[in-house]
Scaffold this motif. Structure first.
Motif, mmCIF file in Angstrom:
data_model
loop_
_atom_site.group_PDB
_atom_site.id
_atom_site.type_symbol
_atom_site.label_atom_id
_atom_site.label_comp_id
_atom_site.label_asym_id
_atom_site.label_seq_id
_atom_site.Cartn_x
_atom_site.Cartn_y
_atom_site.Cartn_z
ATOM 1 N N ASP A 6 0.826 -1.207 0.000
ATOM 2 C CA ASP A 6 0.000 0.000 0.000
ATOM 3 C C ASP A 6 0.860 1.256 0.000
ATOM 4 O O ASP A 6 0.449 2.292 -0.494
ATOM 5 C CB ASP A 6 -0.916 0.018 1.237
ATOM 6 N N ARG A 7 2.025 1.153 0.566
ATOM 7 C CA ARG A 7 2.901 2.325 0.671
ATOM 8 C C ARG A 7 3.567 2.596 -0.680
ATOM 9 O O ARG A 7 4.076 1.689 -1.326
ATOM 10 C CB ARG A 7 3.924 2.110 1.763
ATOM 11 N N PRO A 8 3.582 3.860 -1.115
ATOM 12 C CA PRO A 8 4.030 4.197 -2.477
ATOM 13 C C PRO A 8 5.468 3.783 -2.799
ATOM 14 O O PRO A 8 5.733 3.332 -3.906
ATOM 15 C CB PRO A 8 3.871 5.719 -2.550
ATOM 16 N N VAL A 9 6.392 3.925 -1.856
ATOM 17 C CA VAL A 9 7.791 3.626 -2.158
ATOM 18 C C VAL A 9 7.961 2.136 -2.438
ATOM 19 O O VAL A 9 8.565 1.737 -3.441
ATOM 20 C CB VAL A 9 8.711 4.089 -0.999
ATOM 21 N N ARG A 10 7.419 1.323 -1.555
ATOM 22 C CA ARG A 10 7.545 -0.132 -1.754
ATOM 23 C C ARG A 10 6.741 -0.582 -2.974
ATOM 24 O O ARG A 10 7.180 -1.444 -3.727
ATOM 25 C CB ARG A 10 7.088 -0.873 -0.512
ATOM 26 N N PHE A 11 5.566 -0.003 -3.170
ATOM 27 C CA PHE A 11 4.760 -0.326 -4.348
ATOM 28 C C PHE A 11 5.545 -0.023 -5.621
ATOM 29 O O PHE A 11 5.563 -0.824 -6.556
ATOM 30 C CB PHE A 11 3.450 0.468 -4.328
ATOM 31 N N THR A 12 6.201 1.130 -5.661
ATOM 32 C CA THR A 12 6.983 1.524 -6.836
ATOM 33 C C THR A 12 8.123 0.544 -7.079
ATOM 34 O O THR A 12 8.362 0.127 -8.216
ATOM 35 C CB THR A 12 7.526 2.959 -6.670
ATOM 36 N N ARG A 13 8.830 0.165 -6.004
ATOM 37 C CA ARG A 13 9.923 -0.808 -6.150
ATOM 38 C C ARG A 13 9.406 -2.151 -6.678
ATOM 39 O O ARG A 13 10.024 -2.757 -7.556
ATOM 40 C CB ARG A 13 10.631 -1.025 -4.814
ATOM 41 N N GLN A 14 8.273 -2.588 -6.151
ATOM 42 C CA GLN A 14 7.707 -3.862 -6.600
ATOM 43 C C GLN A 14 7.273 -3.782 -8.060
ATOM 44 O O GLN A 14 7.503 -4.708 -8.831
ATOM 45 C CB GLN A 14 6.519 -4.254 -5.720
ATOM 46 N N ILE A 16 8.431 -1.754 -10.387
ATOM 47 C CA ILE A 16 9.631 -1.704 -11.232
ATOM 48 C C ILE A 16 10.245 -3.096 -11.363
ATOM 49 O O ILE A 16 10.651 -3.509 -12.461
ATOM 50 C CB ILE A 16 10.639 -0.680 -10.671
ATOM 51 N N ALA A 17 10.312 -3.838 -10.261
ATOM 52 C CA ALA A 17 10.864 -5.196 -10.309
ATOM 53 C C ALA A 17 10.032 -6.093 -11.224
ATOM 54 O O ALA A 17 10.581 -6.871 -12.014
ATOM 55 C CB ALA A 17 10.940 -5.784 -8.907
ATOM 56 N N ASP A 18 8.717 -5.969 -11.147
ATOM 57 C CA ASP A 18 7.850 -6.779 -12.007
ATOM 58 C C ASP A 18 8.011 -6.392 -13.476
ATOM 59 O O ASP A 18 8.046 -7.259 -14.354
ATOM 60 C CB ASP A 18 6.393 -6.646 -11.574
ATOM 61 N N LEU A 19 8.104 -5.089 -13.744
ATOM 62 C CA LEU A 19 8.306 -4.642 -15.121
ATOM 63 C C LEU A 19 9.663 -5.093 -15.652
ATOM 64 O O LEU A 19 9.786 -5.467 -16.824
ATOM 65 C CB LEU A 19 8.168 -3.120 -15.221
ATOM 66 N N LEU A 20 10.685 -5.071 -14.787
ATOM 67 C CA LEU A 20 11.997 -5.580 -15.198
ATOM 68 C C LEU A 20 11.931 -7.074 -15.493
ATOM 69 O O LEU A 20 12.581 -7.561 -16.426
ATOM 70 C CB LEU A 20 13.048 -5.297 -14.123
ATOM 71 N N ALA A 21 11.150 -7.811 -14.715
ATOM 72 C CA ALA A 21 10.995 -9.247 -14.961
ATOM 73 C C ALA A 21 10.329 -9.492 -16.310
ATOM 74 O O ALA A 21 10.773 -10.347 -17.091
ATOM 75 C CB ALA A 21 10.187 -9.896 -13.840
ATOM 76 N N VAL A 22 9.289 -8.723 -16.608
ATOM 77 C CA VAL A 22 8.622 -8.858 -17.908
ATOM 78 C C VAL A 22 9.579 -8.450 -19.027
ATOM 79 O O VAL A 22 9.651 -9.107 -20.073
ATOM 80 C CB VAL A 22 7.327 -8.007 -17.943
ATOM 81 N N GLY A 23 10.338 -7.375 -18.794
ATOM 82 C CA GLY A 23 11.327 -6.943 -19.781
ATOM 83 C C GLY A 23 12.407 -7.991 -20.009
ATOM 84 O O GLY A 23 12.854 -8.201 -21.138
ATOM 85 N N TRP A 24 12.820 -8.654 -18.932
ATOM 86 C CA TRP A 24 13.825 -9.732 -19.026
ATOM 87 C C TRP A 24 13.311 -10.845 -19.936
ATOM 88 O O TRP A 24 14.022 -11.314 -20.827
ATOM 89 C CB TRP A 24 14.119 -10.247 -17.625
ATOM 90 N N VAL A 25 12.068 -11.252 -19.723
ATOM 91 C CA VAL A 25 11.483 -12.316 -20.550
ATOM 92 C C VAL A 25 11.383 -11.853 -22.000
ATOM 93 O O VAL A 25 11.743 -12.586 -22.929
ATOM 94 C CB VAL A 25 10.104 -12.741 -19.998
ATOM 95 N N ALA A 26 10.902 -10.626 -22.212
ATOM 96 C CA ALA A 26 10.766 -10.102 -23.574
ATOM 97 C C ALA A 26 12.126 -10.012 -24.264
ATOM 98 O O ALA A 26 12.249 -10.329 -25.459
ATOM 99 C CB ALA A 26 10.095 -8.732 -23.541
ATOM 100 N N LEU A 27 13.148 -9.578 -23.527
ATOM 101 C CA LEU A 27 14.496 -9.488 -24.099
ATOM 102 C C LEU A 27 14.970 -10.845 -24.584
ATOM 103 O O LEU A 27 15.473 -10.972 -25.705
ATOM 104 C CB LEU A 27 15.473 -8.924 -23.057
#
Length: 196
Positions: A6-14, A16-27
Motif C-alpha cells: 500500500d505504501r508508495p515507495v515499496r509499491f513503486t519498487r515492486q 519496477i521489479a515486475d516490469l523488469l521481470a517482464v522486460g527480461w522475458v521479452a528481451l
C-alpha cells in the motif's frame, strides 16, 4: 494474497521489479528469435543442394526419356542416364538432411535461450514475490487484531527496530500497554508496506 504494498515507495519498487521481470522475458524472447533467424540462414547451402539435385535429376530424367526413342542403344543409354537421375536424388536428399539439421538446431537453440533465463527468473524472482504476497496478505487480514500483529512484530522485527522503543516492547505487550501494542502492530504492517 496481496501482490503489491500500500505504501508508495515499496509499491513503486515492486512494480519496477515486475516490469523488469517482464522486460527480461521479452528481451530473451527477442534474442532467441533473432538467433533462430540467424541460424536458419545456414540452411542456404542445403537449399542449394536441393535445387541443384532437382535440376540434375530433371535433366537426366528428360535425357533418359528421349534416349529411349533411339533405335538399338536407346534402352541401354536410358539406363545409363538413369544413374544421373539417382545422383540428382542423392544430392536432393543430402540437401534436405542439412536443412533438417539446421532447422532443428535453430529451434533447440532458441528454446534454450528462452528456457534458461526464464527458469533463472522463476527461481530467483518468483519465490520472493510469492512469499511477499502470502505474508502481506496474511498480515493484512490481522489489521483489526493488534495483539496478534504486536506478537508477530516481537518475533519478526529486527533487534535494531525493537531497540528504538523507549522501554522493553515485550513487557509492554505482556502487560497490555495499548500504546506499545499499537506501535508494534503499526511497525509490523509498515514492514510489509501495508497500511494500518
Amino acid at each position: 494474497m496481496k501482490w503489491y504494498a500500500d505504501r508508495p515507495v515499496r509499491f513503486t519498487r515492486q512494480l519496477i521489479a515486475d516490469l523488469l521481470a517482464v522486460g527480461w522475458v521479452a528481451l530473451w524472447i527477442w534474442v532467441a528469435t533473432t538467433v533462430h533467424d540467424w541460424v536458419l540462414q545456414l540452411r542456404a547451402p542445403g537449399d542449394g543442394l536441393v535445387n541443384a539435385g532437382g535440376n540434375i535429376r530433371d535433366v537426366f530424367t528428360n535425357a533418359a526419356n528421349k534416349a529411349r526413342g533411339l533405335p538399338l542403344v536407346g534402352n541401354d543409354l536410358a539406363g545409363a542416364l538413369g544413374n544421373g537421375t539417382k545422383a540428382g536424388e542423392t544430392l536432393t536428399d543430402a540437401g534436405h538432411a542439412q536443412i533438417s539439421v539446421v532447422e532443428e538446431s535453430a529451434f533447440w537453440l532458441a528454446a534454450a535461450l528462452i528456457v534458461v533465463p526464464v527458469l533463472f527468473l522463476l527461481i530467483t524472482w518468483l519465490p520472493l514475490r510469492l512469499r511477499y504476497a502470502r505474508k502481506a496478505g496474511n498480515t493484512a487480514k490481522l489489521r483489526d487484531k493488534p495483539d496478534l500483529l504486536a506478537l508477530r512484530a516481537l518475533t519478526s522485527l529486527s533487534p535494531r527496530q525493537l531497540a528504538k522503543f523507549p522501554n522493553d516492547p515485550a513487557v509492554g505487550w505482556r502487560t497490555g500497554n495499548t500504546d506499545v501494542i499499537d506501535e508494534l502492530a503499526r511497525r509490523q504492517l509498515a514492514a510489509l508496506g501495508v497500511k494500518a
